[in-house]
Structures are given as C-alpha cells and as structure tokens.
Design an enzyme around this catalytic site. Structure first.
Site, PDB file in Angstrom:
ATOM      1  N   PHE A  82      39.763  37.228  37.517  1.00  0.00           N
ATOM      2  CA  PHE A  82      40.029  35.960  36.830  1.00  0.00           C
ATOM      3  C   PHE A  82      40.216  36.270  35.344  1.00  0.00           C
ATOM      4  O   PHE A  82      39.406  35.924  34.497  1.00  0.00           O
ATOM      5  CB  PHE A  82      38.826  35.030  37.040  1.00  0.00           C
ATOM      6  CG  PHE A  82      39.165  33.570  37.193  1.00  0.00           C
ATOM      7  CD1 PHE A  82      40.248  33.013  36.561  1.00  0.00           C
ATOM      8  CD2 PHE A  82      38.357  32.747  37.967  1.00  0.00           C
ATOM      9  CE1 PHE A  82      40.541  31.653  36.691  1.00  0.00           C
ATOM     10  CE2 PHE A  82      38.626  31.392  38.109  1.00  0.00           C
ATOM     11  CZ  PHE A  82      39.727  30.853  37.468  1.00  0.00           C
ATOM     12  N   HIS A  83      41.305  36.972  35.010  1.00  0.00           N
ATOM     13  CA  HIS A  83      41.566  37.398  33.634  1.00  0.00           C
ATOM     14  C   HIS A  83      42.314  36.304  32.863  1.00  0.00           C
ATOM     15  O   HIS A  83      42.399  35.165  33.301  1.00  0.00           O
ATOM     16  CB  HIS A  83      42.311  38.734  33.613  1.00  0.00           C
ATOM     17  CG  HIS A  83      43.648  38.708  34.284  1.00  0.00           C
ATOM     18  ND1 HIS A  83      44.819  38.454  33.602  1.00  0.00           N
ATOM     19  CD2 HIS A  83      44.002  38.888  35.582  1.00  0.00           C
ATOM     20  CE1 HIS A  83      45.836  38.484  34.451  1.00  0.00           C
ATOM     21  NE2 HIS A  83      45.366  38.745  35.659  1.00  0.00           N
ATOM     22  N   MET A  84      42.884  36.645  31.721  1.00  0.00           N
ATOM     23  CA  MET A  84      43.454  35.672  30.792  1.00  0.00           C
ATOM     24  C   MET A  84      44.545  34.786  31.396  1.00  0.00           C
ATOM     25  O   MET A  84      44.486  33.568  31.278  1.00  0.00           O
ATOM     26  CB  MET A  84      44.003  36.395  29.560  1.00  0.00           C
ATOM     27  CG  MET A  84      44.548  35.461  28.506  1.00  0.00           C
ATOM     28  SD  MET A  84      43.270  34.391  27.856  1.00  0.00           S
ATOM     29  CE  MET A  84      43.596  34.532  26.140  1.00  0.00           C
ATOM     30  N   GLU A 138      50.020  36.051  41.472  1.00  0.00           N
ATOM     31  CA  GLU A 138      50.172  37.455  41.055  1.00  0.00           C
ATOM     32  C   GLU A 138      50.403  38.358  42.245  1.00  0.00           C
ATOM     33  O   GLU A 138      49.971  38.145  43.307  1.00  0.00           O
ATOM     34  CB  GLU A 138      48.928  37.930  40.295  1.00  0.00           C
ATOM     35  CG  GLU A 138      48.820  37.233  38.971  1.00  0.00           C
ATOM     36  CD  GLU A 138      47.718  37.818  38.085  1.00  0.00           C
ATOM     37  OE1 GLU A 138      46.810  38.500  38.579  1.00  0.00           O
ATOM     38  OE2 GLU A 138      47.774  37.557  36.894  1.00  0.00           O
TER      39      GLU A 138
END
Length: 87
Positions: A14-16, A87
């Site tokens: 759960f990145h930017m 993604e």
C-alpha cells in the site's frame, strides 16, 4: 458499520500511488473509513496515515466503513484492494 478483511496483493504493498487512489476514491463518500492493520487503526481518508502504516504485500487488513453510504464505500474500497489498485 460494515467491514471486510482483505489481503494486499500488489507487489509493492500500500505505497504512495495506491494510497492516493484509495484516498481520492474514499473522500467522495460521506461515511468514515478506517483501515485496521494489526494493532493500528488508520484513517482511510488520510494519505499520510496510510503511508505511515507501511502496509506490505500479503498483509491482511480490515476495511471498516461507518455512515450513510457505508455499503457503497466498502464495496468500492474492497474492489480496489482486491484488484491490486490496477498495478
């Protein structure tokens, strides 16, 4: 209040970018959203709080929604997470 436990499937966690997509989608709802990751309760409308939680791939989180449009909010939140945020 409604909730569902889901697994983070995108490789980078759960990145930017996913956090930004998530927060942008959740702010259009009147309901409140919290992400429960381990012992942490995170405001799902705060990109900084989500980033600070460092939620990794494979982590199980619970999305909890509370308010007038909680069912629609939960449905969209879970769909985004399960799709890996595209993604």
């Amino acid at each position: 209040m409604v909730s569902k436990t889901v697994k983070i499937t995108n490789e980078m966690g759960f990145h930017m970018r996913p956090a930004n997509v998530f927060v942008t989608a959740m702010t259009k709802y009147a309901s409140d959203v919290e992400i429960i990751a381990g012992e942490k309760k995170i405001n799902g409308k705060s990109i900084m709080n989500i980033m600070a939680a460092c939620i990794k791939c494979g982590s199980e989180i619970t999305v909890e929604c509370n308010g007038p449009d909680e069912n629609e909010m939960l449905q969209e939140a879970v769909a985004m997470i399960e799709s890996g945020f595209g993604e």
